[in-house]
Every structure is written in structure tokens, then in C-alpha cells.
Enzyme design. Structure first.
Site, short mmCIF file in Angstrom:
data_model
loop_
_atom_site.label_atom_id
_atom_site.label_comp_id
_atom_site.label_asym_id
_atom_site.label_seq_id
_atom_site.Cartn_x
_atom_site.Cartn_y
_atom_site.Cartn_z
N GLY A 1 0.87 -1.17 0.00
CA GLY A 1 0.00 0.00 0.00
C GLY A 1 0.90 1.22 0.00
O GLY A 1 1.83 1.31 0.82
N ASP B 1 -1.50 4.87 -6.27
CA ASP B 1 -0.07 4.71 -5.97
C ASP B 1 0.71 5.93 -6.40
O ASP B 1 1.80 6.22 -5.89
CB ASP B 1 0.49 3.47 -6.66
CG ASP B 1 0.06 2.25 -5.89
OD1 ASP B 1 -1.06 1.76 -6.13
OD2 ASP B 1 0.81 1.81 -4.99
N GLN C 1 -5.70 -8.63 -2.54
CA GLN C 1 -5.77 -7.58 -1.51
C GLN C 1 -7.22 -7.32 -1.10
O GLN C 1 -7.47 -6.91 0.03
CB GLN C 1 -5.16 -6.27 -2.03
CG GLN C 1 -3.66 -6.25 -2.16
CD GLN C 1 -3.21 -6.67 -3.55
OE1 GLN C 1 -3.90 -7.42 -4.24
NE2 GLN C 1 -2.05 -6.20 -3.97
O1 MRU Z 1 0.51 -3.84 -4.71
P1 MRU Z 1 -0.09 -3.10 -3.55
O2 MRU Z 1 -0.97 -3.95 -2.70
O3 MRU Z 1 0.94 -2.33 -2.76
O4 MRU Z 1 -1.02 -2.03 -4.25
C1 MRU Z 1 -1.77 -1.15 -3.46
C2 MRU Z 1 -2.66 -0.28 -4.25
O5 MRU Z 1 -2.69 -0.30 -5.46
C3 MRU Z 1 -3.45 0.72 -3.48
O6 MRU Z 1 -4.64 1.02 -4.12
C4 MRU Z 1 -2.63 2.02 -3.35
O7 MRU Z 1 -1.34 1.74 -2.94
C5 MRU Z 1 -3.25 2.95 -2.41
S1 MRU Z 1 -3.20 2.36 -0.72
C6 MRU Z 1 -3.85 3.57 0.24
#
Ligand code: MRU
Length: 359
Positions: A57, A247, A206
Site C-alpha cells: 500500500g 499509488d 488484496q
Molecule cells: O501492490 P499493492 O498492494 O501495494 O497495491 C496497493 C494499491 O494499489 C493501493 O490502491 C494504493 O497503494 C493505495 S493504498 C492507500
């Protein structure tokens, strides 16, 4: 080596916590089956935890990176040239995951803090303060975004609504509370949520593992579906909003987020749903002109070719991009702690970032 330590107290958790001079991370690979914390005591262990997605995240990765530098300063203890002594750790952490801008943002904050310290400063203590402050401000930003996003939902309809989300953007993914899930929490507290529909979010799940776990603990009525069911749900379940995190947000308002976000934005437009992106201003990368300029992280084929303990590898290659780009013109509103931006574009984002924004 990281060490597994005792489980969390039922009902409460924190994805990241500084305790007894270690960084404790709730291992997100093991949820929801097991709640296990790992302890990191140096920057390399934190970098490994980010690569392996024990912590994930965008905001949580940034906070972990900052604590990684604070940890490494404690390991070094004294130095004549702190910038040189910590250079390798900065590089290692920066390279751990490329897409989430929050990681390089947090590391830049730590670098700047280091550069401003007087020569007689207690550097490990000051860097820990800086990491804690990044953590604390992210939590506060989440609460502010929760309120702003909730008001948008309430303005739209006063009655409980069906919402749809993707990936995990909750307390697990941030300094606490959540971005998109923070809005869902605030909307729930205001009596505005009928059901939160959760994309399972292949291939790492997730949604079905982490968001479902968080919503169950928060007592929010939620239901998981396979990613491919989103269009059917939008057609049949009177969903009002799709709410996602980011992200990275480019200067023109394009949003880089978990793979599948782009497809949801097109489905939302087709079905007349509103599309909300919730992210702290630390996710906005003004140096990135548009989403087309970002290099999308790809992960290994094993993530697609493993089902539980079973291999489902038929012997052909896999394509496993983990993020995609949603163009700004498919986004109704971006919610940040600095304010909201409706129908985002380059000028509106520049205004927001230079504090000229009013809402
Ligand atoms: O691969 P991840 O689980 O780190 O991806 C997370 C996401 O894409 C979330 O939507 C993003 O990081 C925002 S978290 C507040």
C-alpha cells in the site's frame, strides 16, 4: 533475519508500529489466516519486507521506508558524514518498489531532514522523530480525506448506498484509517453505507484477503466478488460510487493504481456511476507530466500460476502488470487532505499543490 513475534490483540491492529527500537510490521502475506508481526531492525530488512509485500500500500510503504532510515541510523550509531553513511540504505529502500511515489517522497523528506540537522544533532533520534511525523501526518491526512469523501457521498444521496472498491486502501495500507477505505469508514459512521462491494483483486487478493478482513473488523456490511463480476454488479445493484486509492497521481490527474482500476473507471462511466480517487498529496507526482510516462511494475508469473499450494502453470508465459493508468477524464473527483479536485486536470492539480485550491 526478521523474527516472527506474538499475534495482535483481537480487534485491534496496526500495520506498522515502532516499538522497543524496532519496526513491527503486520505480515500482510499471512492475513487473514494468521496475524503475525515481524520485527525489522535495519534498513535492509525493511527493504525486503517491502519487496516481499509483508508491508504494502503506497502510504504504508513510504512510512516503512522512513522508519528504515531511522533504524539504519541507530545501527550506524555515530558518523562523521551521515549522508554518506546512509546513502546505500536510501538507495536500497528507494529501489524496493518503484511505482508508489510515497516511498521516494518519504525518503526525500528524510534526506531533507538530515541535510538540515546541525552538526551536533543526535541524528538517530532526529531521524526517528521525522519518521514518526511522516507516520502521524499520514494518519491525520486519512481522517481529513475520510470527512471530505463522506461529504461527497452524502451530497449525492442522503440514504445508505452501495459502494464498490478495489484492492486494499485501509489501515493496512496507510498510517492508519485508510484512504478510499477511510472514506468508506467515515460514510459508514454517517449511516451512508448499505453494502461495500469488494473486488477480490487478482492475483494477490488484496480485496478478498485484506479489505474483507478490515471491513469485518470494522463491522461494515461488505461482500466480495471476483474482479470480472464488477460490470454485472454495476448493472444490477444500484451502486453509486466506485472508490479507489492511488499509488501515484500524475500532474495532469491521471491515476496509477492497482491493475483493474482502469477497467473499473470505464465500466463506471458506461453505467453512470461516479468515480472517486482518494489519496494524500504525497501521492501526487508533479514531476510526472502524465500517466503515460510511468513505468508499470510487473511481478513474477508465479503469482498467476499458483492456486493455494497447487501449480496451475501450463507452460506458457504470463503477463503480470500490477498497476495500470486511469486517465484523468474518467475520474469524477480526486480527494486529498488539501481538498477535493473535481474533473481533475493539470491546472486544478497545480492549484491544489500550491495551496491556491479552495473547496
Ligand atoms: O501492490 P499493492 O498492494 O501495494 O497495491 C496497493 C494499491 O494499489 C493501493 O490502491 C494504493 O497503494 C493505495 S493504498 C492507500
Amino acid at each position: 533475519m526478521q523474527q516472527a513475534v506474538k499475534p495482535v490483540i483481537a480487534g485491534s491492529f496496526s500495520a506498522l508500529a515502532w516499538q522497543d527500537n524496532t519496526l513491527r510490521l503486520l505480515d500482510q502475506r499471512l492475513l487473514p489466516a494468521r496475524e503475525v508481526y515481524v520485527e525489522c531492525t535495519d534498513a535492509a530488512q525493511v527493504a525486503t519486507a517491502i519487496v516481499d509485500m509483508q508491508v504494502r500500500g503506497a502510504p504504508a510503504i513510504g512510512i516503512a521506508g522512513a522508519y528504515g532510515i531511522a533504524l539504519q541510523a541507530r545501527v550506524i550509531a555515530t558518523s562523521m558524514d551521515w549522508a554518506a553513511s546512509l546513502a546505500e540504505s536510501f538507495e536500497l529502500l528507494e529501489a524496493a518498489r518503484p511505482t508508489a511515489i510515497n516511498l521516494s517522497w518519504a525518503l526525500k523528506m528524510m534526506r531533507d531532514r538530515l541535510a538540515r540537522l546541525p552538526s551536533d544533532a543526535d541524528v538517530p533520534a532526529r531521524l526517528l522523530e521525522a519518521a514518526r511525523s511522516i507516520h502521524q501526518s499520514d494518519h491525520e491526512a486519512n481522517l481529513a480525506m475520510g470527512r471530505l469523501g463522506m461529504q461527497l457521498i452524502r451530497n449525492h444521496h442522503k440514504t445508505p448506498q452501495n459502494l464498490l472498491t478495489h484492492c486494499n486502501t485501509g489501515a493496512l495500507a496507510t498510517g492508519g484509517y485508510g484512504t478510499a477505505l477511510g472514506v468508506v469508514r467515515a460514510a459508514h459512521e454517517a449511516g451512508l453505507v448499505d453494502t461495500l462491494f469488494i473486488d477480490e483483486t487478482r492475483p494477490w487478493l488484496q480485496g478478498s484477503r485484506l479489505t474483507a478482513w478490515e471491513m469485518e473488523r470494522a463491522g461494515i456490511n461488505a461482500c466480495v466478488h471476483v474482479d470480472a463480476a464488477a460490470g454485472h454488479l454495476m448493472k444490477t445493484r444500484e451502486i453509486t460510487w466506485v472508490i479507489v486509492g492511488a499509488d501515484r497521481i500524475a500532474a495532469n490527474g491521471d491515476v496509477i493504481n492497482k491493475i483493474g482500476t482502469y477497467a473499473l473507471s470505464i465500466l463506471a462511466m458506461h453505467h453512470g456511476l461516479r468515480f472517486m480517487v482518494v489519496a494524500p498529496s504525497s501521492s501526487i507526482d508533479m514531476a510526472l507530466e502524465s500517466g503515460d510516462d510511468v513505468e508499470v511494475e510487473e511481478r513474477c508469473a508465479a503469482e498467476l500460476f499458483t492456486l493455494g499450494n497447487q501449480s496451475i502453470d501450463a507452460g506458457i508465459p504470463a503477463f503480470n502488470p500490477v498497476f495500470d493508468v486511469t486517465p484523468a477524464d474518467l475520474i469524477d473527483v480526486i480527494v486529498t487532505e488539501k481538498g477535493i479536485v473535481e474533473r481533475p486536470d493539470t491546472k486544478k492539480l497545480a492549484d491544489l499543490m500550491s495551496h491556491r485550491h479552495l473547496h
